[in-house]
Write a protein that holds these residues in place. Structure first.
Motif, PDB file in Angstrom:
ATOM      1  N   PHE A  12      91.620  43.381  -1.434  1.00 18.58           N
ATOM      2  CA  PHE A  12      91.439  44.720  -2.230  1.00 18.58           C
ATOM      3  C   PHE A  12      92.358  44.987  -3.353  1.00 18.58           C
ATOM      4  O   PHE A  12      92.684  46.065  -3.299  1.00 18.58           O
ATOM      5  CB  PHE A  12      91.707  45.593  -0.898  1.00 18.58           C
ATOM      6  N   HIS A  72      97.145  47.909   4.419  1.00 23.54           N
ATOM      7  CA  HIS A  72      98.037  48.653   3.472  1.00 23.54           C
ATOM      8  C   HIS A  72      97.379  48.688   2.362  1.00 23.54           C
ATOM      9  O   HIS A  72      97.577  49.701   1.490  1.00 23.54           O
ATOM     10  CB  HIS A  72      99.328  47.613   3.505  1.00 23.54           C
ATOM     11  N   LEU A  74      94.514  48.344   1.433  1.00 27.70           N
ATOM     12  CA  LEU A  74      93.150  49.221   1.289  1.00 27.70           C
ATOM     13  C   LEU A  74      93.687  50.929   1.163  1.00 27.70           C
ATOM     14  O   LEU A  74      93.153  51.500   0.457  1.00 27.70           O
ATOM     15  CB  LEU A  74      92.338  49.249   2.427  1.00 27.70           C
ATOM     16  N   VAL A  75      94.658  51.292   1.990  1.00 24.13           N
ATOM     17  CA  VAL A  75      95.124  52.450   2.207  1.00 24.13           C
ATOM     18  C   VAL A  75      95.903  52.833   0.713  1.00 24.13           C
ATOM     19  O   VAL A  75      95.742  53.992   0.199  1.00 24.13           O
ATOM     20  CB  VAL A  75      95.907  52.730   3.348  1.00 24.13           C
ATOM     21  N   GLY A  77      95.210  51.687  -2.205  1.00 26.55           N
ATOM     22  CA  GLY A  77      94.333  51.784  -3.019  1.00 26.55           C
ATOM     23  C   GLY A  77      93.647  53.155  -3.163  1.00 26.55           C
ATOM     24  O   GLY A  77      93.093  53.853  -4.186  1.00 26.55           O
ATOM     25  N   ARG A  78      93.483  53.829  -2.100  1.00 20.33           N
ATOM     26  CA  ARG A  78      92.988  55.209  -1.952  1.00 20.33           C
ATOM     27  C   ARG A  78      93.960  56.316  -2.636  1.00 20.33           C
ATOM     28  O   ARG A  78      93.269  57.219  -2.999  1.00 20.33           O
ATOM     29  CB  ARG A  78      92.842  55.779  -0.589  1.00 20.33           C
ATOM     30  N   PHE A  79      95.216  55.782  -2.987  1.00 16.18           N
ATOM     31  CA  PHE A  79      96.159  56.926  -3.345  1.00 16.18           C
ATOM     32  C   PHE A  79      96.504  56.614  -4.855  1.00 16.18           C
ATOM     33  O   PHE A  79      97.296  57.503  -5.240  1.00 16.18           O
ATOM     34  CB  PHE A  79      97.379  57.142  -2.446  1.00 16.18           C
ATOM     35  N   GLU A  80      95.776  55.604  -5.445  1.00 20.37           N
ATOM     36  CA  GLU A  80      96.027  55.401  -6.844  1.00 20.37           C
ATOM     37  C   GLU A  80      95.196  56.399  -7.878  1.00 20.37           C
ATOM     38  O   GLU A  80      94.274  56.927  -7.401  1.00 20.37           O
ATOM     39  CB  GLU A  80      95.718  53.870  -7.302  1.00 20.37           C
TER      40      GLU A  80
END
Length: 80
Positions: A12, A72, A74-75, A77-80
């Motif tokens: 990811f 970790h 994947l999560v 990447g959501r907050f970038e």
């Protein structure tokens, strides 16, 4: 000075690297544990099946750690 490369896996968008000394230490510890917990030390079909199951369990354990690390990534990447 050249830097030694470690096996790397891209998950990811994040790179997970595994150092060779850690792989050797894990293989040694798990191999020693499997040998000590084996049902008997003679080679027969039951013992071979036991070692194959132990090997499968180790592979699944390493896969579970990689799955955990991919979660970790994947999560994150959501907050970038």
């Amino acid at each position: 000075m050249t830097r030694r490369t470690s096996p790397e896996i891209a998950i990811f968008g994040s790179v997970v690297s595994i150092r060779l000394p850690w792989l050797i230490a894990i293989a040694f510890a798990l191999g020693l544990t499997a040998f000590q917990l084996a049902p008997n030390h003679s080679i027969d079909n039951h013992t071979i099946l036991w070692y194959l199951n132990a090997f499968l369990l180790v592979c699944l354990s390493v896969g579970a750690v990689l799955f955990h690390e991919s979660a970790h990534a994947l999560v994150a990447g959501r907050f970038e």
